[in-house]
Design an enzyme around this catalytic site. Sequence first.
Site, short mmCIF file in Angstrom:
data_model
loop_
_atom_site.label_atom_id
_atom_site.label_comp_id
_atom_site.label_asym_id
_atom_site.label_seq_id
_atom_site.Cartn_x
_atom_site.Cartn_y
_atom_site.Cartn_z
N HIS A 225 -1.90 13.99 -35.34
CA HIS A 225 -3.28 14.45 -35.18
C HIS A 225 -4.29 13.53 -35.84
O HIS A 225 -5.24 13.10 -35.19
CB HIS A 225 -3.45 15.90 -35.62
CG HIS A 225 -4.87 16.32 -35.40
ND1 HIS A 225 -5.37 16.59 -34.16
CD2 HIS A 225 -5.92 16.37 -36.25
CE1 HIS A 225 -6.67 16.84 -34.26
NE2 HIS A 225 -7.03 16.72 -35.51
N TYR A 229 -8.11 10.77 -35.05
CA TYR A 229 -9.33 10.47 -35.81
C TYR A 229 -9.38 9.01 -36.23
O TYR A 229 -10.45 8.44 -36.41
CB TYR A 229 -9.49 11.44 -37.00
CG TYR A 229 -9.97 12.75 -36.46
CD1 TYR A 229 -11.31 12.95 -36.18
CD2 TYR A 229 -9.07 13.74 -36.08
CE1 TYR A 229 -11.76 14.11 -35.59
CE2 TYR A 229 -9.50 14.90 -35.48
CZ TYR A 229 -10.85 15.09 -35.25
OH TYR A 229 -11.28 16.22 -34.63
N HIS A 376 -7.03 15.45 -20.77
CA HIS A 376 -7.81 15.55 -22.00
C HIS A 376 -7.82 14.23 -22.78
O HIS A 376 -8.88 13.72 -23.13
CB HIS A 376 -7.25 16.68 -22.88
CG HIS A 376 -7.76 16.66 -24.28
ND1 HIS A 376 -9.06 16.98 -24.60
CD2 HIS A 376 -7.16 16.34 -25.45
CE1 HIS A 376 -9.23 16.86 -25.90
NE2 HIS A 376 -8.09 16.47 -26.44
N PHE A 377 -6.64 13.64 -22.99
CA PHE A 377 -6.72 12.45 -23.83
C PHE A 377 -7.15 11.19 -23.08
O PHE A 377 -7.54 10.22 -23.69
CB PHE A 377 -5.48 12.22 -24.70
CG PHE A 377 -4.19 12.02 -23.99
CD1 PHE A 377 -3.15 12.90 -24.17
CD2 PHE A 377 -4.01 10.92 -23.16
CE1 PHE A 377 -1.94 12.70 -23.52
CE2 PHE A 377 -2.81 10.71 -22.53
CZ PHE A 377 -1.78 11.62 -22.70
N HIS A 378 -7.15 11.27 -21.73
CA HIS A 378 -7.79 10.14 -21.05
C HIS A 378 -9.31 10.22 -21.16
O HIS A 378 -9.99 9.20 -21.07
CB HIS A 378 -7.35 10.05 -19.58
CG HIS A 378 -6.00 9.41 -19.43
ND1 HIS A 378 -4.84 10.12 -19.35
CD2 HIS A 378 -5.62 8.10 -19.38
CE1 HIS A 378 -3.80 9.30 -19.26
NE2 HIS A 378 -4.25 8.06 -19.28
N ARG A 441 3.18 17.46 -17.16
CA ARG A 441 2.97 16.05 -17.46
C ARG A 441 4.33 15.39 -17.67
O ARG A 441 5.35 16.04 -17.73
CB ARG A 441 2.07 15.88 -18.67
CG ARG A 441 2.68 16.25 -20.00
CD ARG A 441 1.67 15.88 -21.06
NE ARG A 441 2.02 16.29 -22.39
CZ ARG A 441 1.91 15.49 -23.45
NH1 ARG A 441 1.55 14.23 -23.30
NH2 ARG A 441 2.18 15.95 -24.65
N ARG A 442 4.30 14.05 -17.79
CA ARG A 442 5.52 13.29 -18.05
C ARG A 442 6.62 13.59 -17.05
O ARG A 442 7.78 13.83 -17.43
CB ARG A 442 6.03 13.59 -19.45
CG ARG A 442 5.06 13.20 -20.52
CD ARG A 442 5.59 13.58 -21.87
NE ARG A 442 4.96 12.75 -22.89
CZ ARG A 442 5.26 12.83 -24.19
NH1 ARG A 442 6.17 13.66 -24.59
NH2 ARG A 442 4.66 12.06 -25.05
C1 HEM Z 1 -5.95 1.75 -15.96
C2 HEM Z 1 -6.16 2.79 -16.70
C3 HEM Z 1 -5.18 3.93 -16.85
C4 HEM Z 1 -4.39 4.53 -15.90
C5 HEM Z 1 -4.29 4.18 -14.43
C6 HEM Z 1 -3.62 5.56 -16.57
C7 HEM Z 1 -2.71 6.41 -15.95
C8 HEM Z 1 -1.85 7.27 -16.60
C9 HEM Z 1 -0.88 8.12 -15.96
C10 HEM Z 1 -0.69 8.25 -14.46
C11 HEM Z 1 -0.19 8.76 -16.95
C12 HEM Z 1 1.05 9.62 -16.83
C13 HEM Z 1 0.99 10.99 -16.45
C14 HEM Z 1 2.33 11.69 -16.65
O1 HEM Z 1 3.30 11.45 -15.91
O2 HEM Z 1 2.40 12.49 -17.58
C15 HEM Z 1 -0.71 8.32 -18.21
C16 HEM Z 1 -0.25 8.71 -19.45
C17 HEM Z 1 -0.78 8.30 -20.64
N1 HEM Z 1 -1.90 7.49 -20.82
FE1 HEM Z 1 -2.94 6.55 -19.37
N2 HEM Z 1 -3.96 5.56 -17.89
C18 HEM Z 1 -4.92 4.59 -18.10
C19 HEM Z 1 -5.54 4.28 -19.29
C20 HEM Z 1 -5.17 4.78 -20.53
C21 HEM Z 1 -5.81 4.45 -21.77
C22 HEM Z 1 -7.01 3.53 -21.94
C23 HEM Z 1 -5.13 5.13 -22.74
C24 HEM Z 1 -5.35 5.16 -24.24
C25 HEM Z 1 -6.09 4.33 -24.92
C26 HEM Z 1 -4.07 5.86 -22.10
C27 HEM Z 1 -3.12 6.64 -22.77
C28 HEM Z 1 -2.09 7.34 -22.17
C29 HEM Z 1 -1.08 8.06 -22.91
C30 HEM Z 1 -0.95 8.17 -24.42
C31 HEM Z 1 -0.25 8.66 -21.95
C32 HEM Z 1 0.93 9.56 -22.21
C33 HEM Z 1 2.24 8.90 -22.27
C34 HEM Z 1 3.30 9.94 -22.45
O3 HEM Z 1 3.09 11.10 -22.06
O4 HEM Z 1 4.31 9.60 -23.00
N3 HEM Z 1 -4.12 5.63 -20.76
N4 HEM Z 1 -1.74 7.40 -17.97
CU LIG Z 2 -4.43 17.40 -32.79
#
Ligand code: HEM
Ligand SMILES: [Cu+2]
Length: 550
Positions: A225, A229, A376-378, A441-442
């Site tokens: 968490h 921050y 949310h985190f995006h 998700r995932r």
């Molecule tokens: C080109 C830009 C981006 C695209 C196309 C993208 C797309 C995605 C997609 C499709 C997922 C997976 C959904 C799932 O199966 O649960 C994901 C997960 C995630 N994304 Fe992005 N994202 C982008 C940018 C970012 C940025 C800038 C961050 C953080 C600074 C970020 C952090 C994450 C994290 C932490 C996860 C989760 C991984 C996990 O569940 O293990 N993404 N993203």
């Molecule tokens: Cu938290």
Amino acid sequence: MSTTETKPFDRQDGRLVLAHILFAFGALLIGAIAGLLQGMVKSGSITLPDNIGYYELLTAHGVLMALIFTTYFIIGFLYSGLSHTLGGSLLPLARKLGWIGYVFMSVGTLIGVVVILLGKASVLYTFYAPMKASPYFYIALALVVIGSWFGGFGMFYQYRQWKKNNKGKLSPLFAYMTIMTMILWQIATIAVALEVVVQLIPWSFGWVETINVVLSRTLFWFFGHPLVYFWLLPAYICWYVIIPKIIGGKIFSDALARMSFALFLLFSIPVGFHHQLMEPGISHFWKYLQVVLTFMVVIPSLMTAFSIFATFELNGRSKGTKGLFGWLKVLPWKDVRFFAPFMGMLIFIPAGAGGLVNASNQMNAVVHNTLWVTGHFHLTVGTSVALTFFGITYWLIPVITGRVLTPKMNRLGIVQTLIWCIGMFFMSGSMHGVGLLGSPRRTAYSTYDNHPDAVLWMPYHVAMAIGGAILFVGVLLLIYNVISLIRAPKGETEYPIGEVSEASESTPRFLENWKLWITITVVLILLAYSIPIIELITNTTPGSPGYVTW
Ligand code: HEM
Ligand SMILES: [Cu+2]
């Protein structure tokens, strides 16, 4: 403008900062390729070759985006501000510690990425037992954390020396906020280091058979968490300190700014249980206590919103605007250094609202582990924080390399910001929507034997993929812009540090009493964690062997 402000940025410090920034954007580019592919797989528009797994990509994406891109950018940015505000250059030891940290982090990142791409660590970017990665994955990320500690030590050293040489003086706001951010980081990472060293590494090497799962997750979220921050506070530094200068205004109140950062330190660490609301093994009382502490963070968040809008309004009034929203007219909309962070602030409003949903017990049950959370985190780190960092880049690279931002690059920056917002609107919007419909998700592409619910999700997944493709274009344009910035025409660019409004109250000294803040933080942590952790250590639940689910 005083003479110190136009002094060129120290060349050696510039190299340290640039090395961090470029590494960050390299990670962003590779992470974005993985993100693009994930979106396409989920929507059913492509299938991956047999030797690449969805979870491999997901892990690489999470690690490179959320851990590597952010940490490198933050350390680079904070070092730049310390160099500028604490004497105009880093002390040799501070710079050296910065480089040592950089080497540790980079070695760690390289090992980590190789292990992930070899398919030996598809554990979805977290340290989440009982899923078991190769021990080298944990060692790699431990190196990243250790590297970041060295970075922090360098900053503390620079700050301490400045305080010694400037007895009785209030430290510059940028430096104060930097130290607060790094204290938060150092305290938070102790827990994940413990998890990795004491639990995960021995277990993944097979030295011990089983692992205490709830304990490991509790240690993870003690860190997980405040990690958010750690991403946010540097963005807030930009909003509090940099933006007032860029819009030609003043910082509303130095005291309020410092107070809010102190409160972020207090209320962001003892709250990790709000990520474990659905987890057995932790009693309701402790979850309840930590959720109450979670909501305390509303106070510094509203203080931040208030200060920033007060800055905008005072700026408008000083330029003669009238009415409730007259100040909007005089903001420099066509300046990417303002526009990108401002869009980040705006998007933080729905993002924060979603966070309140996540932290609420019953509503968490609805959105838990659905794509809502990903949406949310995006919005938060992927947009509010990322856009602010992009906005910083447009002046920071010119400052540290002795170049200028040309009107053409400024325009491309605005276009890049708009592309990001549009892409996120589609991607994060459909993630939120389909999350409410229950899409997990995932997960890779699946219609669950054509179950009607899952079939209904697909149009949303297609919209996600389209959003992801737009975002990818945004990343490519960003990389182009970064390269152009490095090659921009030579010239002087001023490091934009805002001045405090003359009308504001003077800053009470206790705000700079580090012992006080650290002590209260430790007391809160002990209150919120000691009994539950003792319970977790002494419980009789059998430990778990490791699972390799991919
Ligand atoms: C080109 C830009 C981006 C695209 C196309 C993208 C797309 C995605 C997609 C499709 C997922 C997976 C959904 C799932 O199966 O649960 C994901 C997960 C995630 N994304 Fe992005 N994202 C982008 C940018 C970012 C940025 C800038 C961050 C953080 C600074 C970020 C952090 C994450 C994290 C932490 C996860 C989760 C991984 C996990 O569940 O293990 N993404 N993203
Ligand atoms: Cu938290």
